[in-house]
Design a protein around this motif. Structure first.
Motif, PDB file in Angstrom:
ATOM      1  N   UNK A 194     -24.338  -8.800 -33.323  1.00 12.36           N
ATOM      2  CA  UNK A 194     -25.126  -7.800 -34.051  1.00 12.36           C
ATOM      3  C   UNK A 194     -25.190  -6.432 -33.389  1.00 12.36           C
ATOM      4  N   UNK A 195     -25.441  -6.361 -32.091  1.00 13.47           N
ATOM      5  CA  UNK A 195     -25.600  -5.010 -31.534  1.00 13.47           C
ATOM      6  C   UNK A 195     -24.409  -4.098 -31.793  1.00 13.47           C
ATOM      7  N   UNK A 196     -23.194  -4.594 -31.603  1.00 13.70           N
ATOM      8  CA  UNK A 196     -22.048  -3.710 -31.802  1.00 13.70           C
ATOM      9  C   UNK A 196     -21.494  -3.742 -33.218  1.00 13.70           C
ATOM     10  N   UNK A 197     -21.650  -4.827 -33.922  1.00 15.98           N
ATOM     11  CA  UNK A 197     -20.999  -4.958 -35.218  1.00 15.98           C
ATOM     12  C   UNK A 197     -21.881  -4.686 -36.428  1.00 15.98           C
ATOM     13  N   UNK A 198     -23.143  -5.082 -36.372  1.00 15.55           N
ATOM     14  CA  UNK A 198     -23.949  -5.058 -37.581  1.00 15.55           C
ATOM     15  C   UNK A 198     -25.176  -4.149 -37.533  1.00 15.55           C
ATOM     16  N   UNK A 199     -25.689  -3.891 -36.360  1.00 13.94           N
ATOM     17  CA  UNK A 199     -26.937  -3.134 -36.268  1.00 13.94           C
ATOM     18  C   UNK A 199     -26.851  -1.773 -36.942  1.00 13.94           C
ATOM     19  N   UNK A 200     -25.692  -1.164 -36.911  1.00 16.29           N
ATOM     20  CA  UNK A 200     -25.561   0.170 -37.526  1.00 16.29           C
ATOM     21  C   UNK A 200     -25.751   0.145 -39.035  1.00 16.29           C
ATOM     22  N   UNK A 201     -25.628  -1.050 -39.660  1.00 16.27           N
ATOM     23  CA  UNK A 201     -25.783  -1.168 -41.111  1.00 16.27           C
ATOM     24  C   UNK A 201     -27.208  -1.496 -41.522  1.00 16.27           C
ATOM     25  N   UNK A 202     -28.056  -1.785 -40.546  1.00 18.09           N
ATOM     26  CA  UNK A 202     -29.428  -2.172 -40.852  1.00 18.09           C
ATOM     27  C   UNK A 202     -30.312  -0.938 -40.981  1.00 18.09           C
TER      28      UNK A 202
END
Length: 108
Positions: free
Chosen positions: A9-17
């Motif tokens: 999540x920190x590198x892959x998905x957090x930016x989409x939240x």
């Protein structure tokens, strides 16, 4: 599933939240072949009140569904008009992989 998501999540998905949702509040419970991750959004101590959320793997919209788990799954499984009449199938990912290794179509 949840542990793998939290690791990525920190590198892959957090930016989409959205800013008010951190990855550690998401409990991943499913993944759809179209690239959608399915979560419970942990909003408090009572897991019966956690809303369902989904996020497309390619960074598509993060959506929170307020209707609850049973209603979400029921809506998701309801027949929809369209070009296909194939039934919705639920196959555990290990069984899916095992069938694929045997050269069998999991949808058959």
């Amino acid at each position: 599933m949840a542990e793998l998501f939290w690791e990525q999540a920190p590198e892959s998905y957090s930016r989409w939240l959205p800013p008010e949702v951190s990855a550690d509040r998401l409990l991943r419970w499913g993944f759809v072949e179209d690239g959608t991750h399915l979560f419970w959004l942990m909003t408090g101590e009572d897991s019966d009140t956690w809303p369902i959320a989904d996020l497309y793997e390619d960074g598509g919209p993060f959506t929170i569904h307020k209707e609850g788990f049973a209603a979400y799954v029921q809506r998701w499984c309801a027949p929809t008009p369209g070009p296909t009449t194939e039934p919705i199938q639920f196959i555990h990912w290990r069984k899916y992989g095992h069938l694929m290794e045997q050269g069998l179509n999991p949808a058959s």
